[in-house]
Motif scaffolding. Structure first.
Motif, PDB file in Angstrom:
ATOM      1  N   ALA A  19     -15.830  -8.615  14.557  1.00  0.00           N
ATOM      2  CA  ALA A  19     -16.860  -7.577  14.964  1.00  0.00           C
ATOM      3  C   ALA A  19     -16.677  -6.625  13.651  1.00  0.00           C
ATOM      4  O   ALA A  19     -17.818  -6.050  13.292  1.00  0.00           O
ATOM      5  N   ARG A  20     -15.793  -6.281  13.209  1.00  0.00           N
ATOM      6  CA  ARG A  20     -15.527  -5.469  11.932  1.00  0.00           C
ATOM      7  C   ARG A  20     -16.175  -6.056  10.735  1.00  0.00           C
ATOM      8  O   ARG A  20     -16.922  -5.689   9.849  1.00  0.00           O
ATOM      9  N   TYR A  21     -16.280  -7.626  10.679  1.00  0.00           N
ATOM     10  CA  TYR A  21     -16.776  -8.067   9.391  1.00  0.00           C
ATOM     11  C   TYR A  21     -18.379  -8.174   9.799  1.00  0.00           C
ATOM     12  O   TYR A  21     -18.933  -7.918   8.643  1.00  0.00           O
ATOM     13  N   HIS A  22     -18.881  -7.983  10.864  1.00  0.00           N
ATOM     14  CA  HIS A  22     -20.236  -8.353  11.059  1.00  0.00           C
ATOM     15  C   HIS A  22     -20.773  -6.821  10.735  1.00  0.00           C
ATOM     16  O   HIS A  22     -21.760  -6.586  10.082  1.00  0.00           O
ATOM     17  N   ARG A  23     -20.101  -5.536  10.875  1.00  0.00           N
ATOM     18  CA  ARG A  23     -20.444  -4.260  10.606  1.00  0.00           C
ATOM     19  C   ARG A  23     -20.397  -4.230   9.210  1.00  0.00           C
ATOM     20  O   ARG A  23     -21.310  -3.356   8.577  1.00  0.00           O
ATOM     21  N   ARG A  24     -19.315  -4.527   8.291  1.00  0.00           N
ATOM     22  CA  ARG A  24     -19.196  -4.629   6.967  1.00  0.00           C
ATOM     23  C   ARG A  24     -20.319  -5.245   6.189  1.00  0.00           C
ATOM     24  O   ARG A  24     -20.685  -4.861   5.006  1.00  0.00           O
ATOM     25  N   SER A  25     -20.635  -6.552   6.813  1.00  0.00           N
ATOM     26  CA  SER A  25     -21.403  -7.376   5.886  1.00  0.00           C
ATOM     27  C   SER A  25     -22.934  -7.102   5.691  1.00  0.00           C
ATOM     28  O   SER A  25     -23.506  -7.438   4.683  1.00  0.00           O
ATOM     29  N   ASN A 173     -26.523 -11.927  25.669  1.00  0.00           N
ATOM     30  CA  ASN A 173     -26.216 -12.377  24.222  1.00  0.00           C
ATOM     31  C   ASN A 173     -24.857 -12.863  23.761  1.00  0.00           C
ATOM     32  O   ASN A 173     -23.858 -11.893  23.704  1.00  0.00           O
ATOM     33  N   LYS A 174     -24.562 -14.102  24.248  1.00  0.00           N
ATOM     34  CA  LYS A 174     -23.274 -14.578  23.771  1.00  0.00           C
ATOM     35  C   LYS A 174     -22.668 -14.819  22.497  1.00  0.00           C
ATOM     36  O   LYS A 174     -21.581 -15.093  22.331  1.00  0.00           O
ATOM     37  N   HIS A 175     -23.397 -14.550  21.692  1.00  0.00           N
ATOM     38  CA  HIS A 175     -23.171 -14.488  20.185  1.00  0.00           C
ATOM     39  C   HIS A 175     -22.805 -13.318  19.383  1.00  0.00           C
ATOM     40  O   HIS A 175     -22.459 -12.953  18.204  1.00  0.00           O
ATOM     41  N   ALA A 176     -22.762 -12.048  20.117  1.00  0.00           N
ATOM     42  CA  ALA A 176     -22.661 -10.746  19.561  1.00  0.00           C
ATOM     43  C   ALA A 176     -21.148 -10.486  19.565  1.00  0.00           C
ATOM     44  O   ALA A 176     -20.433 -10.329  20.600  1.00  0.00           O
ATOM     45  N   PHE A 177     -20.871  -9.932  18.499  1.00  0.00           N
ATOM     46  CA  PHE A 177     -19.378  -9.312  18.099  1.00  0.00           C
ATOM     47  C   PHE A 177     -19.682  -7.752  18.190  1.00  0.00           C
ATOM     48  O   PHE A 177     -20.411  -7.102  17.399  1.00  0.00           O
ATOM     49  N   VAL A 178     -19.020  -7.007  19.331  1.00  0.00           N
ATOM     50  CA  VAL A 178     -19.221  -5.590  19.145  1.00  0.00           C
ATOM     51  C   VAL A 178     -17.824  -4.757  18.915  1.00  0.00           C
ATOM     52  O   VAL A 178     -16.765  -5.051  19.451  1.00  0.00           O
ATOM     53  N   ALA A 179     -17.998  -4.042  17.809  1.00  0.00           N
ATOM     54  CA  ALA A 179     -16.794  -3.363  17.219  1.00  0.00           C
ATOM     55  C   ALA A 179     -16.427  -1.960  18.068  1.00  0.00           C
ATOM     56  O   ALA A 179     -17.196  -1.385  18.648  1.00  0.00           O
ATOM     57  N   ALA A 180     -15.175  -1.804  18.283  1.00  0.00           N
ATOM     58  CA  ALA A 180     -14.905  -0.297  18.621  1.00  0.00           C
ATOM     59  C   ALA A 180     -15.033   0.606  17.600  1.00  0.00           C
ATOM     60  O   ALA A 180     -15.088   0.263  16.489  1.00  0.00           O
ATOM     61  N   PRO A 181     -15.149   1.862  17.729  1.00  0.00           N
ATOM     62  CA  PRO A 181     -15.113   2.578  19.430  1.00  0.00           C
ATOM     63  C   PRO A 181     -16.413   2.475  20.100  1.00  0.00           C
ATOM     64  O   PRO A 181     -17.516   2.322  19.502  1.00  0.00           O
ATOM     65  N   VAL A 182     -16.147   2.527  21.462  1.00  0.00           N
ATOM     66  CA  VAL A 182     -17.361   2.795  22.194  1.00  0.00           C
ATOM     67  C   VAL A 182     -17.082   4.057  22.987  1.00  0.00           C
ATOM     68  O   VAL A 182     -16.481   4.259  23.608  1.00  0.00           O
ATOM     69  N   PRO A 183     -18.153   4.993  22.684  1.00  0.00           N
ATOM     70  CA  PRO A 183     -18.276   6.377  23.275  1.00  0.00           C
ATOM     71  C   PRO A 183     -18.276   6.560  25.025  1.00  0.00           C
ATOM     72  O   PRO A 183     -17.806   7.523  25.331  1.00  0.00           O
ATOM     73  N   ASN A 184     -18.604   5.617  25.509  1.00  0.00           N
ATOM     74  CA  ASN A 184     -18.962   5.450  26.723  1.00  0.00           C
ATOM     75  C   ASN A 184     -17.880   5.137  27.705  1.00  0.00           C
ATOM     76  O   ASN A 184     -18.111   4.393  28.733  1.00  0.00           O
ATOM     77  N   GLY A 185     -16.559   5.273  27.328  1.00  0.00           N
ATOM     78  CA  GLY A 185     -15.332   4.578  28.038  1.00  0.00           C
ATOM     79  C   GLY A 185     -15.346   5.522  29.268  1.00  0.00           C
ATOM     80  O   GLY A 185     -15.198   6.814  29.118  1.00  0.00           O
TER      81      GLY A 185
END
Length: 618
Positions: A19-25, A173-185
């Motif tokens: 997920a962190r790779y997806h966000r940086r790429s 969508n089973k292909h998505a990587f979701v990075a932390a943080p998530v504000p709605n915890g």
């Protein structure tokens, strides 16, 4: 090959790094990220047990990651499951996680789907870990130890985890990587607070397993043997391996509570013979979920580290063989020559009973366990004396003409045992004696009849004194004929009923019953119920009380005043258990008191009320 890939943080899920790779790429398409990482646009973003890891290794920059096995051990949840699975199945799981096929069957083959313990529906995080990660690394990430079933606390900060809005199995969508943080915890529900200690133990156990990925699977039989050892310590299993299933189920439910077991999807139906706890302590036929193993391990009073890092203590209440033969008539007396050995369990005390079988035919049993080295020479009950012992008995009695007491001292038995075996041997040799010594039989019968004819007024004892040799021989070899040719028993006219002073004996017994009951009640050690049998044994008058209680009205009244009912004895056992638990510094809980007091299911309601009173006074 990728230009970069983020460095993995401690306890980070591989899912989080992707997920962190997806966000940086800067990829706009999630399928582009899948193509970059796993070489396929159809791969799925799996949280706990991903596959296609060999493809990922080939895509990474040189020097970034070269050992897939290390990635599996440090960044997936496989180390949580592998210690509780057979080794061959773990190897199969690792091969499937490395490959691009069987991805959908990993959870099925692991047994997770059939266990009934669902995986968390959403990714979870610890607020304090999130803040610490952002301060130290500049970004938060998903921790591996927060995603295990049943682990609802952070093992570092011991605060309740929060649920994010990121599903672990996204239907859209089973292909998505979701990075932390998530504000709605959101924090987990407050009802969990009452079981904080149980959740803390589960969380610590999960964290230990994940931080020790080198813990290999010891095999399902290891768990069976280890569980039996601890169950024996709790008096819930016999030395032969038979588990007291009903008592185990009741103690387990009393320890955790039905509400807690419902919350973590480990509910137990006590009335069913097919529940997961029954299966886990029986001969291993299938693997069980790690959470259920953790629950049982903590119930048995041990920790996860101690459980895996210590071997299986061998149950040897009588030490290592061979054991000594205690046949004093044998040349190998007290020598370690006995190799055949069987252990049973005393159904009343629960103590092991060893049965020792020697080649000389002498078999004996004794109660254990041994506490001193000299205990191995302690003999309990003789099961069979054997031919060597019998031959020595005949030699001492017939050739050396020793007395019964002298024979008993040589053979190490009681005089009554010598008499009994001599009578048995005489019976066995009776027919032989008739054939070999027929002339002597006729002569002795003739002499005995002549003696009776000569003294017609004499009684049985007087005739025996006049002809002791013939009487003894006929008694041993021709007893039936002898009894048919004895004078009738003389009646004691005018003396019947006057030989025993029943009123005096009644007064004496009535005065002794109270002190005897007091001594039994306040004797040190495990409580003993005050019964007629116990008092009779204490006074040495058991047969008198059992057979002639109608002639002893005062003694019977004294007994009725001191004999304990089942409920009264149960209350006394519960109070003794309370004192013992307080002395050992253990907490007063229902299951502990029931176990310490050795109460069986179905004990009286008044005993249950006393247990509740004790706990309410804490």
């Amino acid at each position: 090959m990728l230009a970069f890939f983020p460095a993995l943080y401690p306890d980070e899920m591989l899912y989080s790094a992707c997920a962190r790779y997806h966000r940086r790429s800067g990829n706009l398409s999630i399928k582009a990220t899948m193509k970059d990482l796993f070489g396929s646009t159809t791969a799925s973003a799996v949280v706990d047990l991903p596959n296609r890891l060999d493809c990922l290794r080939r895509q990474l920059p040189a020097g970034t990651l070269t050992i897939v096995d290390r990635l599996i051990k440090e960044n997936t949840l496989l180390p949580l499951y592998s210690p509780f699975l057979p080794r061959h199945r773990v190897d199969k799981m690792i091969a499937w996680m490395k490959g691009s096929t069987h991805g959908g069957g990993i959870h099925m083959a692991m047994g997770v789907m059939a266990s009934g313990v669902p995986a968390p529906r959403y990714l979870r995080f610890c607020p304090e870990c999130l803040a610490a990660d952002e301060s130290r690394y500049g970004e938060p990430y998903w921790h591996r130890s927060h995603q295990a079933a049943g682990a609802l606390l952070c093992h570092k900060h011991e605060v309740w985890l929060c649920e994010s809005d990121v599903p672990t199995a996204a239907p859209q969508n089973k292909h998505a990587f979701v990075a932390a943080p998530v504000p709605n915890g959101k924090y987990l529900p407050q009802p969990y607070e009452r079981y904080f200690l149980h959740y803390r133990e589960i969380t610590r156990s999960v964290a230990w397993l994940l931080s020790h990925p080198e813990t290999e699977s010891p095999g399902l039989f290891f768990f069976r043997k280890k569980y039996l050892h601890h169950l024996r310590q709790m008096d819930l299993a016999s030395y032969s391996g038979r588990v007291a299933q009903r008592e185990l189920l009741e103690g387990f439910v009393a320890y955790y509570g039905n509400c807690f077991l419902e919350q973590i999807h480990c509910r137990i139906d006590i009335d069913s013979q097919c529940n997961w706890l029954n299966s886990i302590v029986r001969k291993p036929r299938k693997a069980s979920h790690p959470l259920r193993h953790i629950l049982l391990i903590h119930f048995l009073g041990t920790g996860i580290e101690e459980f895996f890092c210590t071997g299986i203590p061998e149950s040897r209440p009588f030490g290592r063989g061979p054991w000594p033969c205690l046949n004093s008539a044998a040349s190998h007396y007290r020598q370690a020559v006995v190799s055949r050995f069987v252990i049973t369990r005393n159904c009343e005390t629960g103590e092991p009973v060893g049965h020792f079988y020697c080649s000389c035919g002498f078999n004996y049993a004794r109660t254990g366990p041994d506490r001193e080295r000299s205990d191995k020479f302690r003999r309990g009950k003789i099961l069979e004396v054997g031919p060597v012992w019998e031959a020595e008995l005949i030699r001492l009695a017939e050739k050396e003409k020793r007395s019964l007491r002298a024979i008993a001292r040589v053979l190490g038995v009681d005089v009554h045992t010598v008499i009994r075996h001599l009578a048995q041997l005489a019976d066995c040799r009776q027919e032989e004696n008739f054939v070999e010594d027929g002339k002597s039989l006729i002569e002795r019968r003739t002499r005995w009849l002549a003696l009776i004819a000569k003294h017609p007024q004499k009684g049985r004892n007087e005739l025996r004194a006049l002809g002791p040799a013939d009487y003894c021989w006929l008694y041993r070899n021709d007893r039936e004929w002898l009894f048919e040719n004895l004078p009738p028993v003389k009646s004691r006219k005018g003396s019947a009923g006057c030989r025993v002073d029943w009123p005096g004996r009644d007064r004496e017994l009535a005065a002794r019953i109270g002190p005897a009951a007091h001594a039994i009640r306040y004797a040190p050690g495990r409580p003993v119920r005050v019964t007629l049998s116990a008092i009779g044994k204490k006074l040495g008058t058991l047969a008198l009380l059992q057979r002639n209680i109608d002639k002893l009205p005062a003694a019977r009244a004294s007994l009725e005043g001191v004999i304990e009912t089942k409920a009264a004895f149960g209350i006394r056992r519960v109070r003794a258990a309370e004192r013992e638990l307080l002395r050992r510094g253990e907490s007063l809980e229902t299951w502990r008191i029931v176990r310490e007091a050795h109460l069986r299911p179905g004990y009286p309601a008044s005993v249950a009320v006393e247990i509740e009173r004790i706990i309410s006074c804490i």
